[in-house]
Design a protein around this motif. Structure first.
Motif, mmCIF file in Angstrom:
data_model
loop_
_atom_site.group_PDB
_atom_site.id
_atom_site.type_symbol
_atom_site.label_atom_id
_atom_site.label_comp_id
_atom_site.label_asym_id
_atom_site.label_seq_id
_atom_site.Cartn_x
_atom_site.Cartn_y
_atom_site.Cartn_z
ATOM 1 N N VAL A 96 62.372 71.107 93.233
ATOM 2 C CA VAL A 96 63.175 69.901 92.420
ATOM 3 C C VAL A 96 62.748 68.932 93.518
ATOM 4 O O VAL A 96 63.037 68.893 94.753
ATOM 5 N N SER A 97 62.323 67.630 93.052
ATOM 6 C CA SER A 97 61.865 66.476 93.948
ATOM 7 C C SER A 97 62.290 65.286 93.300
ATOM 8 O O SER A 97 61.895 65.090 92.035
ATOM 9 N N ASP A 98 62.651 64.093 93.967
ATOM 10 C CA ASP A 98 62.879 62.960 93.590
ATOM 11 C C ASP A 98 62.242 62.012 94.611
ATOM 12 O O ASP A 98 62.525 62.043 95.749
ATOM 13 N N TYR A 99 61.371 61.267 93.855
ATOM 14 C CA TYR A 99 60.719 60.085 94.829
ATOM 15 C C TYR A 99 61.479 58.715 94.529
ATOM 16 O O TYR A 99 61.565 58.432 93.300
ATOM 17 N N TYR A 100 61.682 58.401 95.517
ATOM 18 C CA TYR A 100 62.330 56.828 95.243
ATOM 19 C C TYR A 100 61.337 55.822 96.020
ATOM 20 O O TYR A 100 60.775 56.116 97.039
ATOM 21 N N SER A 101 61.229 54.773 95.408
ATOM 22 C CA SER A 101 60.578 53.706 95.948
ATOM 23 C C SER A 101 61.370 52.426 95.735
ATOM 24 O O SER A 101 61.949 52.105 94.722
ATOM 25 N N THR A 102 61.098 51.580 96.747
ATOM 26 C CA THR A 102 62.014 50.323 96.986
ATOM 27 C C THR A 102 61.168 49.289 95.897
ATOM 28 O O THR A 102 61.990 48.208 96.082
ATOM 29 N N GLY A 103 60.211 49.716 95.618
ATOM 30 C CA GLY A 103 59.603 48.557 94.706
ATOM 31 C C GLY A 103 58.242 47.742 95.662
ATOM 32 O O GLY A 103 58.093 47.891 96.916
ATOM 33 N N PHE A 104 57.796 47.002 95.115
ATOM 34 C CA PHE A 104 56.658 46.292 95.514
ATOM 35 C C PHE A 104 56.372 44.836 94.780
ATOM 36 O O PHE A 104 56.754 44.705 93.868
#
Length: 95
Positions: free
Chosen positions: A12-20
């Motif tokens: 199980v993986s969760d990818y998080y991005s703060t955005g751009f």
């Protein structure tokens, strides 16, 4: 996880991005988002064969992978959206 008939793999993986942001004034861009993926794989005892069930973007998050401003009279922006929720099965044989 070892089993009498092979091994079981869980992921199980969760990818998080703060955005751009894509413009100097930070007006156009993509906000923060996260994407959840998962896979269950059963590897046969022969260590050559495996079978997996997987899902990507399980929360069906809508987010852009690319955003750009067009030089047009309306000032419209163009977005490339990521794939929606996808799922499937995989069969693998390694020589």
């Amino acid at each position: 996880i070892p089993l009498p008939m092979g091994t079981l793999g869980l992921n199980v993986s969760d990818y998080y991005s703060t955005g751009f942001r894509t413009t100097a004034d930070n007006f156009i861009g993509q906000g923060a988002y996260d994407v959840l993926n998962s896979q269950i794989e059963w590897a046969f005892p022969d260590r050559h064969t495996s079978f997996a069930v997987w899902g990507k973007n399980l929360t069906d998050k809508i987010y852009a992978t690319q955003v750009r401003a067009n030089n047009n009279p309306g000032g419209f922006q163009v977005q490339t959206l990521a794939a929606p929720r996808t799922y499937g099965v995989s069969f693998r044989y390694a020589f």
